[in-house]
Design a protein around this motif. Structure first.
Motif, PDB file in Angstrom:
ATOM      1  N   TYR A  31      15.564   1.855   3.279  1.00 32.18           N
ATOM      2  CA  TYR A  31      15.847   0.836   2.262  1.00 32.18           C
ATOM      3  C   TYR A  31      14.677  -0.120   2.075  1.00 32.18           C
ATOM      4  CZ  TYR A  31      18.409  -2.755  -0.307  1.00 32.18           C
ATOM      5  OH  TYR A  31      18.820  -3.651  -1.269  1.00 32.18           O
ATOM      6  N   THR A  32      14.051  -0.519   3.163  1.00 35.38           N
ATOM      7  CA  THR A  32      12.970  -1.495   3.063  1.00 35.38           C
ATOM      8  C   THR A  32      11.779  -0.925   2.305  1.00 35.38           C
ATOM      9  OG1 THR A  32      13.645  -2.541   5.124  1.00 35.38           O
ATOM     10  CG2 THR A  32      11.406  -2.971   4.379  1.00 35.38           C
ATOM     11  N   ALA A  33      11.391   0.304   2.609  1.00 36.15           N
ATOM     12  CA  ALA A  33      10.251   0.915   1.921  1.00 36.15           C
ATOM     13  C   ALA A  33      10.543   1.084   0.432  1.00 36.15           C
ATOM     14  CB  ALA A  33       9.918   2.259   2.562  1.00 36.15           C
ATOM     15  N   ALA A  39      -5.352  -2.233   5.663  1.00 38.16           N
ATOM     16  CA  ALA A  39      -4.076  -2.910   5.879  1.00 38.16           C
ATOM     17  C   ALA A  39      -4.251  -4.128   6.788  1.00 38.16           C
ATOM     18  CB  ALA A  39      -3.066  -1.933   6.476  1.00 38.16           C
ATOM     19  N   GLU A  40      -5.010  -3.972   7.857  1.00 41.88           N
ATOM     20  CA  GLU A  40      -5.163  -5.067   8.817  1.00 41.88           C
ATOM     21  C   GLU A  40      -6.050  -6.190   8.270  1.00 41.88           C
ATOM     22  OE1 GLU A  40      -6.472  -2.937  12.236  1.00 41.88           O
ATOM     23  OE2 GLU A  40      -4.447  -2.186  12.701  1.00 41.88           O
ATOM     24  N   LEU A  41      -7.028  -5.846   7.461  1.00 41.25           N
ATOM     25  CA  LEU A  41      -7.858  -6.875   6.849  1.00 41.25           C
ATOM     26  C   LEU A  41      -7.051  -7.753   5.899  1.00 41.25           C
ATOM     27  CD1 LEU A  41     -10.623  -8.164   6.036  1.00 41.25           C
ATOM     28  CD2 LEU A  41     -10.808  -6.329   4.319  1.00 41.25           C
ATOM     29  N   THR A  42      -6.172  -7.118   5.130  1.00 44.60           N
ATOM     30  CA  THR A  42      -5.452  -7.835   4.070  1.00 44.60           C
ATOM     31  C   THR A  42      -4.051  -8.265   4.473  1.00 44.60           C
ATOM     32  OG1 THR A  42      -4.641  -5.733   3.173  1.00 44.60           O
ATOM     33  CG2 THR A  42      -6.724  -6.582   2.284  1.00 44.60           C
ATOM     34  N   GLY A  43      -3.513  -7.662   5.555  1.00 45.56           N
ATOM     35  CA  GLY A  43      -2.136  -7.955   5.948  1.00 45.56           C
ATOM     36  C   GLY A  43      -1.108  -7.370   5.007  1.00 45.56           C
ATOM     37  N   ILE A  44      -1.480  -6.347   4.257  1.00 45.29           N
ATOM     38  CA  ILE A  44      -0.570  -5.747   3.270  1.00 45.29           C
ATOM     39  C   ILE A  44       0.270  -4.663   3.934  1.00 45.29           C
ATOM     40  CG2 ILE A  44      -0.438  -4.427   1.114  1.00 45.29           C
ATOM     41  CD1 ILE A  44      -3.002  -5.807   0.228  1.00 45.29           C
ATOM     42  N   PRO A  45       1.592  -4.666   3.739  1.00 40.37           N
ATOM     43  CA  PRO A  45       2.445  -3.631   4.329  1.00 40.37           C
ATOM     44  C   PRO A  45       2.194  -2.269   3.696  1.00 40.37           C
ATOM     45  CG  PRO A  45       3.725  -5.034   2.872  1.00 40.37           C
ATOM     46  CD  PRO A  45       2.377  -5.665   2.985  1.00 40.37           C
ATOM     47  N   VAL A  46       2.504  -1.227   4.467  1.00 38.50           N
ATOM     48  CA  VAL A  46       2.186   0.147   4.080  1.00 38.50           C
ATOM     49  C   VAL A  46       3.456   0.991   4.073  1.00 38.50           C
ATOM     50  CG1 VAL A  46       0.864   2.219   4.695  1.00 38.50           C
ATOM     51  CG2 VAL A  46      -0.092  -0.057   5.140  1.00 38.50           C
ATOM     52  N   ALA A  50      -1.990   2.571  -4.685  1.00 37.10           N
ATOM     53  CA  ALA A  50      -1.661   3.980  -4.469  1.00 37.10           C
ATOM     54  C   ALA A  50      -2.911   4.713  -4.001  1.00 37.10           C
ATOM     55  CB  ALA A  50      -1.117   4.607  -5.742  1.00 37.10           C
ATOM     56  N   LEU A  51      -2.863   5.235  -2.787  1.00 36.30           N
ATOM     57  CA  LEU A  51      -4.018   5.883  -2.170  1.00 36.30           C
ATOM     58  C   LEU A  51      -3.677   7.340  -1.868  1.00 36.30           C
ATOM     59  CD1 LEU A  51      -4.873   3.047   0.384  1.00 36.30           C
ATOM     60  CD2 LEU A  51      -5.880   3.392  -1.888  1.00 36.30           C
ATOM     61  N   GLY A  52      -4.230   8.252  -2.639  1.00 40.10           N
ATOM     62  CA  GLY A  52      -3.969   9.666  -2.401  1.00 40.10           C
ATOM     63  C   GLY A  52      -2.521  10.040  -2.616  1.00 40.10           C
ATOM     64  N   ALA A  53      -1.859   9.343  -3.510  1.00 42.51           N
ATOM     65  CA  ALA A  53      -0.453   9.619  -3.840  1.00 42.51           C
ATOM     66  C   ALA A  53      -0.367   9.982  -5.317  1.00 42.51           C
ATOM     67  CB  ALA A  53       0.421   8.408  -3.533  1.00 42.51           C
ATOM     68  N   ARG A  54       0.676  10.735  -5.694  1.00 40.84           N
ATOM     69  CA  ARG A  54       0.711  11.224  -7.063  1.00 40.84           C
ATOM     70  C   ARG A  54       1.947  10.774  -7.852  1.00 40.84           C
ATOM     71  NH1 ARG A  54       3.748  16.039  -7.248  1.00 40.84           N
ATOM     72  NH2 ARG A  54       4.267  16.943  -5.225  1.00 40.84           N
ATOM     73  N   PHE A  55       2.619   9.730  -7.383  1.00 43.76           N
ATOM     74  CA  PHE A  55       3.782   9.203  -8.082  1.00 43.76           C
ATOM     75  C   PHE A  55       4.820  10.314  -8.328  1.00 43.76           C
ATOM     76  CE2 PHE A  55       0.525   6.099  -8.778  1.00 43.76           C
ATOM     77  CZ  PHE A  55       1.188   4.881  -8.743  1.00 43.76           C
ATOM     78  N   ILE A  97       0.862  -1.185   0.000  1.00 43.24           N
ATOM     79  CA  ILE A  97       0.000   0.000   0.000  1.00 43.24           C
ATOM     80  C   ILE A  97       0.898   1.234   0.000  1.00 43.24           C
ATOM     81  CG2 ILE A  97      -1.678   1.354   1.303  1.00 43.24           C
ATOM     82  CD1 ILE A  97      -2.805  -1.295   2.384  1.00 43.24           C
ATOM     83  N   TYR A  98       0.702   2.072  -0.993  1.00 36.80           N
ATOM     84  CA  TYR A  98       1.485   3.289  -1.200  1.00 36.80           C
ATOM     85  C   TYR A  98       0.597   4.462  -0.777  1.00 36.80           C
ATOM     86  CZ  TYR A  98       3.408   6.905  -4.529  1.00 36.80           C
ATOM     87  OH  TYR A  98       3.883   8.041  -5.139  1.00 36.80           O
ATOM     88  N   ALA A  99       0.733   4.882   0.490  1.00 38.51           N
ATOM     89  CA  ALA A  99      -0.148   5.892   1.076  1.00 38.51           C
ATOM     90  C   ALA A  99       0.462   7.275   0.926  1.00 38.51           C
ATOM     91  CB  ALA A  99      -0.392   5.586   2.557  1.00 38.51           C
ATOM     92  N   GLY A 100      -0.298   8.173   0.304  1.00 37.55           N
ATOM     93  CA  GLY A 100       0.163   9.536   0.097  1.00 37.55           C
ATOM     94  C   GLY A 100      -0.581  10.530   0.971  1.00 37.55           C
TER      95      GLY A 100
END
Length: 584
Positions: free
Chosen positions: A264-266, A230-237, A278-283, A211-214
């Protein structure tokens, strides 16, 4: 009720529940300052109009309500351009009111005349020159509506002096009249049902999702919705520079900040993902690095309130126009329906979590501990500030190395506690923005972390803070250089240090701060750091400035060099002897 235009303007601000206006009077706006004497609105007199804009931004960042700045015409309006552009880039709700010469003088090059609407057209969501005094209440109501709905942003109202002195019959537009006056403005807030279902299917199938949170998460008040997804799916943010605090740093799914100076990890998790949500992010280019090398195997779900952002940089596989909070809720329900209906089961993401854990273990944020005789490490100072901060502390920063260290080493546990200039990268943002934040949240401790270069640009606003009894705290990471420029010159220009040295003692920051009514301290030794911070935290009746003398040799790592792909991230020299490719 018969009022002057100036009275109608102030009454309109009151109708919009304006608590405070940051401003500086002058000839053309002067009529609007007279009814302020009888208003419930608090006015804060700044020392430079740029400061008024940044204070309004800081107020908006922490409250979610539009900040209001009011200045006069000509040079005052042009001094407001930088904060307007800053707010435009970072989607900050702002209402700016500028004076203008009388209608009959427009176009004659009258004293302190400029084409404010023309100058600010590209850095505002909307702007308008008021030519009919009767329209003032409607224009103010439009400004607040436009600034706070859809993609938030700055709106400017330019008011000629004779419009302020004319008389009108007071009226206040109804909701229907407001909407009828803006026939082309209907932001989409609900996600397209088919796109939402397709997003849910991609999420349920991905083996390496991120999850790419902007910053749009914060603008939409969507932090709780993000946590639920995030908690429902277990996807890192990952949380971008503008989204710090939108997802708690202590949460096991939080990977931290990505981008040019992310961890580095992100950076690497995004690069290796098979799905980016991508949630509210503009690349932004600071996040993507070289676009053609960014996350090459990832499919893209892109959610944004602004349709212009979808496909602007990276073509999404599933584009969804809508309000982040509402769309995330729709996606959560769609994912639950797939799982509860037995249509899909989540894939085994254990290998993905294992790889992420490996990167976290191998490449944590790192700096070399000081040895005897070394100057203060700026990272050490940030850790000390962080560990001593009262719960709920708001952190504002300037722009440069100290901004990156602040984002890297602070622990953000709640939203709306991080105030910084992201898109425009405005040096001098920190001090006035911190003042605005403290006005908006007087119950919170507010620290401004600044560099010596940034501090010299807007430090005069500490006079405002002292005279208005706004007790912010300022930590200057004083390395006597334009630190980020020096870092680039050292790494990419063969250590040819051109015009970056500032001197540690000119000005004398302690004497300067004291002259502005602040408590001031200088810290040069590690043993002095904690006592100085403790003293600053104990002062609550005036601003405090601490001049931390820091090591100019320190660089911000990790770093993705400009023009490079994220796979070419450079880590701290102790972790690598050369630029590393992505570790598989």
């Amino acid at each position: 009720m018969n009022l002057t235009g100036a009275q109608a303007l102030i009454k309109s601000l009151e109708m919009e529940r304006t608590e405070v206006v940051f401003g500086l009077p002058g000839g053309c706006i002067l009529p609007a300052y007279d009814p302020l004497l009888d208003s419930t609105i608090r006015h804060i007199l700044v020392r430079h109009e740029q400061g008024a804009g940044h204070m309004a931004e800081g107020y908006a960042h922490v409250t979610g309500r539009p900040g209001v700045a009011m200045v006069t015409s000509g040079p005052a309006a042009t001094n407001l351009v930088t904060p307007l552009c800053d707010a435009y880039m970072d989607s900050v709700p702002l209402v700016a009111i500028t004076g203008q010469v009388a209608r009959s003088a427009i176009g004659t090059d009258a004293f302190q005349e400029c084409d404010t609407v023309g100058i600010t057209r590209s850095v505002t969501k909307h702007n308008e020159l008021v030519m009919d005094p009767e329209e003032l209440p409607l224009i103010v109501r439009q400004a607040f509506h436009l600034a706070t709905t859809g993609r938030p942003g700055p709106v400017l109202i330019d008011v000629p002096k004779d419009v302020l002195t004319a008389r009108i019959d007071w009226w206040w537009p109804t909701d229907d009249e407001l909407l009828a006056s803006l026939p082309g403005y209907r932001p989409t807030v609900k996600g397209h049902p088919r796109m939402v279902r397709e997003a849910a299917r991609l999420i349920a199938a991905a083996e390496r999702p991120v999850i790419y949170a902007g910053g749009g998460i914060l603008k939409a008040r969507a932090a709780e919705a993000l946590a639920e997804l995030a908690e429902l799916t277990g996807i890192p943010v990952v949380t971008t520079l503008m989204a710090r605090g939108a997802f708690p740093d202590g949460h096991p799914l939080n990977l931290g900040m990505p981008g040019m100076h992310g961890n580095y990890t992100a950076i690497t998790a995004m690069q290796e993902a098979d799905l980016l949500i991508a949630l509210g992010a503009r690349f932004d280019d600071r996040v993507t690095g070289r676009v053609d090398g960014f996350a090459p195997d990832a499919r893209i779900i892109h959610v944004d309130i602004d349709p212009a952002e979808l496909g602007k940089v990276r073509r999404p596989d599933v584009p969804i126009v809508g309000d982040c909070r509402q769309v995330i809720g729709e996606v959560v329900r769609a994912v639950r329906a797939l799982l509860d209906g037995g249509e899909v089961t989540l894939p085994d993401r254990t290998p993905w979590r294992s790889r992420i854990s490996g990167w976290q273990e191998r490449y944590p944020l790192h700096y070399d501990p000081p040895v005897e005789g070394d100057a203060l490490k700026p990272q050490f100072v940030m850790e000390a500030l962080r560990d001593s901060a009262p719960e709920g502390t708001i952190l504002a920063s300037g722009v440069g190395q100290h901004q990156m260290w602040a984002s890297q080493y602070w622990r953000f546990t709640e939203p709306y506690t991080w105030v910084n200039s992201g898109g425009l990268g405005t040096m001098g943002f920190s001090v006035p923005a911190a003042i605005g934040a403290k006005v908006g949240r007087p119950d919170r401790t507010v620290w401004a972390v600044d560099g010596d270069g940034c501090f010299q640009m807007t430090a005069q606003e500490l006079v405002t803070a002292s005279s208005e009894r706004i007790p912010i705290k300022v930590a200057i990471l004083n390395n006597a250089y334009l630190g980020m420029v020096r870092q680039w010159q050292e790494m990419f220009y063969d250590e040819r240090y051109s015009e970056v040295y500032l001197s540690p003692d000119l000005p004398d920051y302690v004497k300067w701060a004291e002259a502005m009514g602040c408590v001031a301290l200088r810290v040069e030794d590690p043993d002095e750091v904690q006592p100085a911070i403790d003293k600053a935290n104990a002062v609550d009746d005036r601003p405090v400035v601490i001049d931390f003398r820091t090591d100019a040799r320190e660089k911000v790592f990790p770093m993705v060099p400009a023009g490079a792909a994220n796979g070419d991230v450079v880590v701290h020299p102790s972790q690598a002897t050369a630029t590393r490719k992505v570790v598989q």
